[in-house]
Design a protein around this motif. Structure first.
Motif, PDB file in Angstrom:
ATOM      1  N   LEU A  53      35.820  34.615  47.767  1.00  0.00           N
ATOM      2  CA  LEU A  53      36.733  35.030  46.704  1.00  0.00           C
ATOM      3  C   LEU A  53      37.636  33.901  46.214  1.00  0.00           C
ATOM      4  O   LEU A  53      38.186  33.982  45.116  1.00  0.00           O
ATOM      5  N   HIS A  88      40.352  31.838  41.724  1.00  0.00           N
ATOM      6  CA  HIS A  88      40.826  30.636  41.041  1.00  0.00           C
ATOM      7  C   HIS A  88      40.311  30.619  39.601  1.00  0.00           C
ATOM      8  O   HIS A  88      41.060  30.381  38.655  1.00  0.00           O
ATOM      9  N   ILE A  97      39.381  32.977  37.606  1.00  0.00           N
ATOM     10  CA  ILE A  97      39.950  33.945  36.666  1.00  0.00           C
ATOM     11  C   ILE A  97      41.478  33.865  36.621  1.00  0.00           C
ATOM     12  O   ILE A  97      42.133  34.653  35.951  1.00  0.00           O
ATOM     13  N   GLU A 105      42.079  36.407  52.898  1.00  0.00           N
ATOM     14  CA  GLU A 105      43.531  36.548  52.717  1.00  0.00           C
ATOM     15  C   GLU A 105      44.301  35.455  53.460  1.00  0.00           C
ATOM     16  O   GLU A 105      45.269  34.897  52.954  1.00  0.00           O
ATOM     17  N   TYR A 153      45.844  38.527  45.501  1.00  0.00           N
ATOM     18  CA  TYR A 153      45.372  38.743  44.131  1.00  0.00           C
ATOM     19  C   TYR A 153      46.605  38.918  43.272  1.00  0.00           C
ATOM     20  O   TYR A 153      47.399  39.835  43.513  1.00  0.00           O
ATOM     21  N   HIS A 194      46.060  45.444  49.562  1.00  0.00           N
ATOM     22  CA  HIS A 194      44.905  45.428  48.651  1.00  0.00           C
ATOM     23  C   HIS A 194      43.830  46.410  49.097  1.00  0.00           C
ATOM     24  O   HIS A 194      43.104  46.959  48.288  1.00  0.00           O
ATOM     25  N   TYR A 236      40.936  48.957  46.231  1.00  0.00           N
ATOM     26  CA  TYR A 236      40.547  47.588  45.903  1.00  0.00           C
ATOM     27  C   TYR A 236      40.053  47.464  44.465  1.00  0.00           C
ATOM     28  O   TYR A 236      38.867  47.294  44.193  1.00  0.00           O
ATOM     29  N   VAL A 276      37.330  42.514  38.487  1.00  0.00           N
ATOM     30  CA  VAL A 276      36.844  41.129  38.514  1.00  0.00           C
ATOM     31  C   VAL A 276      35.379  41.025  38.921  1.00  0.00           C
ATOM     32  O   VAL A 276      34.612  40.281  38.324  1.00  0.00           O
TER      33      VAL A 276
END
Ligand code: SF4
Lengths: 577, 74
Positions: free
Chosen positions: A248, A253, A255, A321, A421, A442, A446, A452
Motif C-alpha cells: 500500500l 503515495h 494517490i 501501518e 490513510y 481503519h 475499510y 482507491v
C-alpha cells in the motif's frame, strides 16, 4: 455445552457457567461487545475494578474454515473511553474453540498491588496463581519462561512492561504458531489486563477433540467454495501473500493519501525505500519468508519473516501501518531500523499504530528530530521501556503528547491515533475514523478498498458523495466478520466474488445446525454496532466526538490540495439504520 | 509526446519502475499497456497524476501514468 469462564480478580475465584442461550449465535466481537455493554458500567474508570476484560474466539474458531484463526478481546478502553474490540491471530482462538470455551471474562481487581498473577486454562477449568518470575519482563522473555515451565505447545496471552505500567499505548500479545507475537493492538487493552494484575494467561488444549460439526459434509463443501474464492481473488490469492500489506505504501503515495511528516503532506519522497516492493526484494535476498501466516489455517498468508542483513530474524508481521508511520509520518527512510522498532514494540507490548503516530507528534513537538530512527529506538527501550517520566508521557499516546507539548496538529479521533490513510484525500476512510465506535480505526470500515483499490466497486476518494453509505455498509459487514473469527482480509474476495460470503454463512449453519441467512448476518453486524454506540453514548461520548480533528479542515494537503470538508450533519446520518 | 510511465508490484517484472517514453498523440492508457505487453485484465488501478482514470482515457503531453495490478492490504 459451551462454557463461560469467569475469573474474579478481587477474591481470586473462578466460576464456570454454561453459556446462556442468548449467546448461542454470538462469538468474537459480537460477544465481547455484548458482555461489555451488559456488564460494564459505561461511566466506570477503565482501569478500575468495574471494567471487565473479555476474550472470545469467533463462531468458526477451531474448525477447519480457512482464515478462521482470529480471536477478539474487549473492554472499556482507557485510551478512548469507548467500548473496544481488538482482534488478533495466534493459536489461542483455535484452542478455545476446541475447548468449547465461548468467553473468558476477567473481572474485579486485587486490593493489594504488590502481587501479580497468572491464569492457566485447560479442559479441567482454570487456576489463578501468584506469578513472580516474569514480572517486569517483556513479551519474548515471557514466552520463553512460559514455554520452559509449561511446555512449548501452550497458547499464551501476555502483557509486556508497558501493560504492567498501565500505559495507554500498551497492547495484549499472543503467541503465534512459530512462537513469535501477534497483538490485540489498539485501545490500550494491555493496561486493562495490567490493572487486573494478570501478567499472562496460558491455554492448554490437551485432551480436546476436533470441533463437532452438525453437518460435516456441508461444512467441507462450503469451506471449499470459500477457500477457492480466497485463492482466486487477485488481492487475497496473489497480492497479499507476495507483498504483504506494505504494498500500500506506493499506492497511497501515488494517490496522495500517504500521511507524511505528521500529516503535513500526502506524499513521501523516499517512498521507494519503504515500499512493499522493496520489502519483498529485501526479504527474498536475505532468505526471509515473504509469505507467512499469523495463525494456523490461514490461506491468504499476508504476513512475512523479515531478516537483517546477516540473515538473522528481525521481525515478523511487519505491517503497512507500522512501516507507514515510522517511514513516512516520522520520515525514517531505513526499513531495517523500522523493522527493529517493530520488534522492540512487540517485545514491550505497545500498539504499532498508536506508538509511531505518537512519535510523529513528539517530533513535531521537538522532543526528537524527524527521521531520527536511532533516537526512536532509544526512547522505546530506555524511556518507554523503563517507564521514566518522559517514557510515561510518550506511553500515554498521541493525544497526551500533543496536549503536554502544546501541539495543535494531533491526528486522533476519540483519543486514538489516526492510521495510514489521509482522510482529506481518501474521504471514505475519514467517515470511518469519525464515526466508528472504536476511535480512529481503519479496520472498522475499510473504505480504502472502494475509494482507491477498486475492490467492491468504485467511489471517488476526493468527493464526499456516497462516502457515508459506503462506510456504513462496510462497518456493518466488518462487525459481522469480526464475530466469526475470520480474518478481515476475506473481505477483499467477499466484496467481489458472489459465492464467498454465502459460503461463510453456509459454514456457520453447518457448524451449528442453524438456518441463518445473509440478512441475519448483516443484522448481527447492525446489532453489534448499535449496542457499541449505546455504550459510548452512556459513557458520555456523543455525536460531538464523531468528528475529525480541526486541522484537517484548516490545512490543505499536497498534492491534490484538498481539505476535509464534510458537513457534520452529513456525518451524523451515519447512524440512520 | 512524452509520457512518464510508472509500474508497480508484478508489473515491474522484466520491465521498469519509471520511464519517460515517447508516444504519438491520441495514445490511450490501453495503448500504453498493450505496448508494454501488460494484459488489460490484470490492471487493477490506473492513476494519472494521482487521480483514477480508465483504460480508454487519451493521454496528454507530459502526463504521469501509474499502473498497478489489483492489490490490497489494510
Ligand atoms: S491474511 Fe494475514 S492477518 Fe489474516 S489470518 Fe492470514 S496472516 Fe493473519
Amino acid at each position: 455445552m459451551p462454557k463461560v469462564i469467569r475469573i474474579n480478580m478481587t477474591d481470586l475465584s473462578v466460576r464456570i457457567d454454561e453459556a446462556p442461550e442468548a449467546w448461542a449465535g454470538l462469538g468474537g466481537r459480537a460477544l465481547t461487545s455484548t458482555v461489555v455493554a451488559a456488564e460494564v458500567p459505561p461511566t466506570c474508570h477503565p482501569l478500575g475494578p468495574n471494567n471487565k476484560l473479555v476474550f472470545a474466539p469467533g463462531l468458526l474458531s477451531g474448525t477447519a474454515a480457512g482464515n478462521a484463526g482470529r480471536m477478539s478481546a474487549g473492554a472499556k478502553s482507557p485510551l478512548t473511553g469507548t467500548i473496544k474490540e481488538s482482534n488478533a491471530g495466534g493459536t489461542c482462538g483455535r484452542m478455545l474453540g476446541r475447548l468449547d470455551i465461548k468467553a473468558i471474562i476477567i473481572e474485579g481487581q486485587p486490593a493489594a498491588t504488590d502481587t501479580w498473577y497468572q491464569i492457566r486454562i485447560s479442559s479441567e477449568g482454570a487456576v489463578i496463581e501468584p506469578e513472580a518470575e516474569t514480572v517486569g519482563m517483556n513479551n519474548f522473555a515471557v514466552l520463553d519462561s512460559v514455554a520452559r515451565r509449561y511446555g512449548e505447545d501452550k497458547g499464551v496471552i501476555t502483557i509486556g512492561s508497558a501493560g504492567e505500567n498501565l500505559m495507554l499505548i500498551s497492547n495484549i500479545s499472543t503467541r503465534d504458531p512459530e512462537g513469535k507475537l501477534r497483538s490485540f493492538g489498539r485501545g490500550g487493552l494491555g493496561a486493562v489486563m495490567g490493572s487486573k494484575r494478570v501478567k499472562f494467561i496460558t491455554i492448554d488444549q490437551e485432551g480436546t477433540r476436533p470441533v463437532p460439526l452438525v453437518d460435516s459434509a456441508a461444512f467441507k463443501a462450503a469451506n471449499m467454495v470459500f477457500t477457492k474464492a480466497l485463492k482466486d481473488h487477485p488481492v487475497s490469492g496473489q497480492g497479499l501473500p507476495t507483498y504483504g500489506t506494505a504494498v500500500l505504501v506506493n499506492i497511497l503515495h501515488e494517490i496522495g493519501g500517504l500521511p507524511t511528516r505528521n500529516f503535513t503532506s500526502g506524499q513521501c519522497e523516499h517512498h521507494d525505500m519503504i515500499s512493499g516492493e522493496h520489502m519483498y526484494d529485501t526479504i527474498v535476498a536475505r532468505g526471509g519468508e515473504p509469505t507467512h501466516g499469523c495463525s494456523l489455517g490461514c490461506v491468504i498468508q499476508c504476513s512475512q519473516v523479515y531478516n537483517d542483513k546477516d540473515g538473522k530474524y528481525l521481525t515478523s508481521g511487519f505491517e503497512y501501518e507500522t512501516i507507514w508511520a515510522y517511514g513516512a509520518d516520522c520520515l525514517i527512510d531505513n526499513l531495517d531500523l523500522i523493522a527493529e522498532c517493530d520488534n522492540v514494540m512487540d517485545d514491550l507490548g505497545v500498539d504499532s499504530i498508536e506508538t509511531p503516530v505518537m512519535f510523529g507528534v513528539a517530533m513535531e513537538a521537538g522532543i526528537l528530530k524527524f527521521g531520527d530512527g536511532a533516537e526512536v529506538l532509544r526512547m522505546l527501550r530506555e524511556e518507554i521501556g523503563k517507564a521514566t517520566p518522559l517514557g510515561r508521557i510518550l506511553g500515554a499516546g498521541t493525544a497526551m503528547v500533543g496536549k503536554t507539548y502544546g501541539v495543535a496538529r494531533v491526528p486522533v479521533v476519540k483519543g486514538q491515533a489516526i492510521p495510514a490513510y489521509d482522510p482529506r484525500s481518501v474521504k471514505g476512510i475519514g467517515v470511518t475514523y469519525a464515526t466508528t465506535t472504536q476511535g480512529a480505526d481503519h479496520t472498522a470500515g475499510y473504505a480504502v478498498a472502494t475509494n482507491v483499490l477498486n475492490v467492491g466497486g468504485k467511489v471517488d476518494p476526493l468527493s464526499n458523495e456516497g462516502q457515508v453509505e459506503l462506510s456504513r455498509n462496510l462497518q456493518i459487514a466488518t462487525a459481522a466478520i469480526d464475530s466469526t473469527g475470520l480474518c478481515l482480509f476475506i473481505a477483499f474476495p467477499a466484496l467481489d466474488i458472489a459465492e464467498c460470503l454465502p459460503a461463510t454463512v453456509d459454514m456457520l449453519n453447518a457448524r451449528f445446525g442453524t438456518k441463518l441467512t445473509m440478512d441475519d448476518v448483516v443484522g448481527l453486524g447492525k446489532t453489534v454496532l448499535k449496542l457499541e454506540h449505546e455504550f459510548n453514548l452512556a459513557a458520555g461520548i456523543g455525536p460531538e466526538q464523531d468528528r475529525l480533528p480541526e486541522f484537517f479542515e484548516l490545512e490543505a494537503i499536497a498534492p491534490h490540495n484538498v481539505k476535509w470538508d464534510m458537513e457534520q450533519k452529513e456525518l451524523e446520518t451515519f447512524w440512520n439504520f | 509526446m512524452l509520457i512518464t510511465v510508472k509500474l508497480f508490484a508484478t508489473f515491474l517484472e522484466n520491465r521498469f519502475k519509471e520511464a519517460r517514453r515517447e508516444y504519438p498523440p491520441g495514445t490511450t492508457v490501453a495503448d500504453v499497456a498493450t505496448e508494454l505487453e501488460i494484459d488489460h485484465d490484470l490492471i487493477g488501478m490506473i492513476f494519472i497524476h494521482g487521480r483514477a482514470a480508465e483504460l480508454d482515457r487519451v493521454l496528454d503531453e507530459g502526463e504521469v501514468l501509474a499502473l498497478f495490478p489489483l492489490l490490497g492490504g489494510g
